[in-house]
Write a protein that holds these residues in place. Structure first.
Motif, short mmCIF file in Angstrom:
data_model
loop_
_atom_site.label_atom_id
_atom_site.label_comp_id
_atom_site.label_asym_id
_atom_site.label_seq_id
_atom_site.Cartn_x
_atom_site.Cartn_y
_atom_site.Cartn_z
N PHE A 11 5.47 -6.12 -26.02
CA PHE A 11 4.30 -5.96 -26.88
C PHE A 11 3.08 -6.63 -26.27
CE2 PHE A 11 1.55 -7.46 -30.31
CZ PHE A 11 1.32 -6.28 -31.00
N LEU A 12 3.26 -7.87 -25.81
CA LEU A 12 2.14 -8.60 -25.18
C LEU A 12 1.67 -7.90 -23.90
CD1 LEU A 12 3.36 -12.27 -25.68
CD2 LEU A 12 1.52 -11.09 -26.89
N LEU A 13 2.59 -7.36 -23.13
CA LEU A 13 2.22 -6.61 -21.93
C LEU A 13 1.38 -5.40 -22.31
CD1 LEU A 13 2.42 -6.05 -18.89
CD2 LEU A 13 4.54 -4.81 -19.37
N GLY A 14 1.75 -4.72 -23.38
CA GLY A 14 0.96 -3.58 -23.85
C GLY A 14 -0.45 -4.00 -24.24
N LEU A 15 -0.57 -5.15 -24.90
CA LEU A 15 -1.91 -5.64 -25.26
C LEU A 15 -2.73 -5.94 -24.01
CD1 LEU A 15 -1.22 -8.10 -28.22
CD2 LEU A 15 -2.28 -5.84 -28.31
N ARG A 16 -2.12 -6.63 -23.06
CA ARG A 16 -2.85 -6.99 -21.84
C ARG A 16 -3.23 -5.76 -21.03
NH1 ARG A 16 1.53 -10.85 -21.17
NH2 ARG A 16 0.93 -12.70 -22.31
N THR A 17 -2.33 -4.81 -20.95
CA THR A 17 -2.61 -3.59 -20.19
C THR A 17 -3.73 -2.82 -20.86
OG1 THR A 17 -0.30 -3.48 -19.50
CG2 THR A 17 -1.60 -1.48 -19.28
N GLY A 18 -3.67 -2.68 -22.17
CA GLY A 18 -4.73 -1.98 -22.90
C GLY A 18 -6.08 -2.67 -22.74
N GLU A 19 -6.05 -3.99 -22.81
CA GLU A 19 -7.29 -4.75 -22.65
C GLU A 19 -7.85 -4.56 -21.23
OE1 GLU A 19 -8.50 -9.43 -22.42
OE2 GLU A 19 -7.10 -8.82 -23.98
N GLY A 20 -6.96 -4.56 -20.25
CA GLY A 20 -7.39 -4.39 -18.87
C GLY A 20 -7.92 -2.99 -18.58
N LEU A 21 -7.43 -2.00 -19.31
CA LEU A 21 -7.87 -0.63 -19.09
C LEU A 21 -9.12 -0.27 -19.89
CD1 LEU A 21 -4.46 1.26 -19.12
CD2 LEU A 21 -5.87 0.73 -17.14
N SER A 22 -9.48 -1.08 -20.87
CA SER A 22 -10.60 -0.72 -21.75
C SER A 22 -11.92 -0.53 -20.99
CB SER A 22 -10.77 -1.75 -22.86
OG SER A 22 -11.10 -3.01 -22.34
N PRO A 23 -12.22 -1.31 -19.93
CA PRO A 23 -13.48 -1.02 -19.21
C PRO A 23 -13.45 0.33 -18.48
CG PRO A 23 -12.67 -3.22 -18.67
CD PRO A 23 -11.61 -2.54 -19.46
N LEU A 24 -12.28 0.87 -18.25
CA LEU A 24 -12.17 2.13 -17.51
C LEU A 24 -12.19 3.35 -18.40
CD1 LEU A 24 -9.32 1.03 -15.08
CD2 LEU A 24 -11.78 1.03 -14.63
N THR A 25 -12.03 3.17 -19.69
CA THR A 25 -11.98 4.33 -20.58
C THR A 25 -13.41 4.75 -20.97
OG1 THR A 25 -11.73 2.88 -22.50
CG2 THR A 25 -9.73 3.77 -21.55
N PRO A 26 -13.64 6.06 -20.94
CA PRO A 26 -14.97 6.55 -21.32
C PRO A 26 -15.22 6.35 -22.80
CG PRO A 26 -13.51 8.38 -20.83
CD PRO A 26 -12.74 7.12 -20.57
N ARG A 27 -16.47 6.11 -23.13
CA ARG A 27 -16.84 5.91 -24.54
C ARG A 27 -17.61 7.07 -25.06
NH1 ARG A 27 -15.78 0.28 -25.98
NH2 ARG A 27 -15.07 -0.58 -24.06
#
Length: 72
Positions: free
Chosen positions: A56-72
């Motif tokens: 679960f924590l890995l999923g949070l960290r991965t999602g947080e790390g990918l957030s700058p790469l996702t288009p808004r």
């Protein structure tokens, strides 16, 4: 592990695991229920708790790390 993470596992993660589809894993999960002694079942459940919390924590960290790469 913090008390919050243990609470999160009990209140959120474990219910999600219990409700997840078991397609293709029915036999293996059934064997875990029927073959383990009480001591081994406790060890298995603690191992599952540890692994699920860290996944679960890995999923949070991965999602947080990918957030700058996702288009808004």
């Amino acid at each position: 592990m913090t008390d919050f993470m243990k609470w999160l596992y009990t209140a959120y993660i474990k219910p999600q695991l219990d409700e997840a589809p078991q397609d293709g894993y029915e036999m293996w999960l059934s064997l875990m229920d029927s073959l383990l002694t009480a001591e081994l079942r406790e060890a298995y459940n603690k191992n599952l708790e540890f692994t699920a919390i860290h996944a679960f924590l890995l999923g949070l960290r991965t999602g947080e790390g990918l957030s700058p790469l996702t288009p808004r």
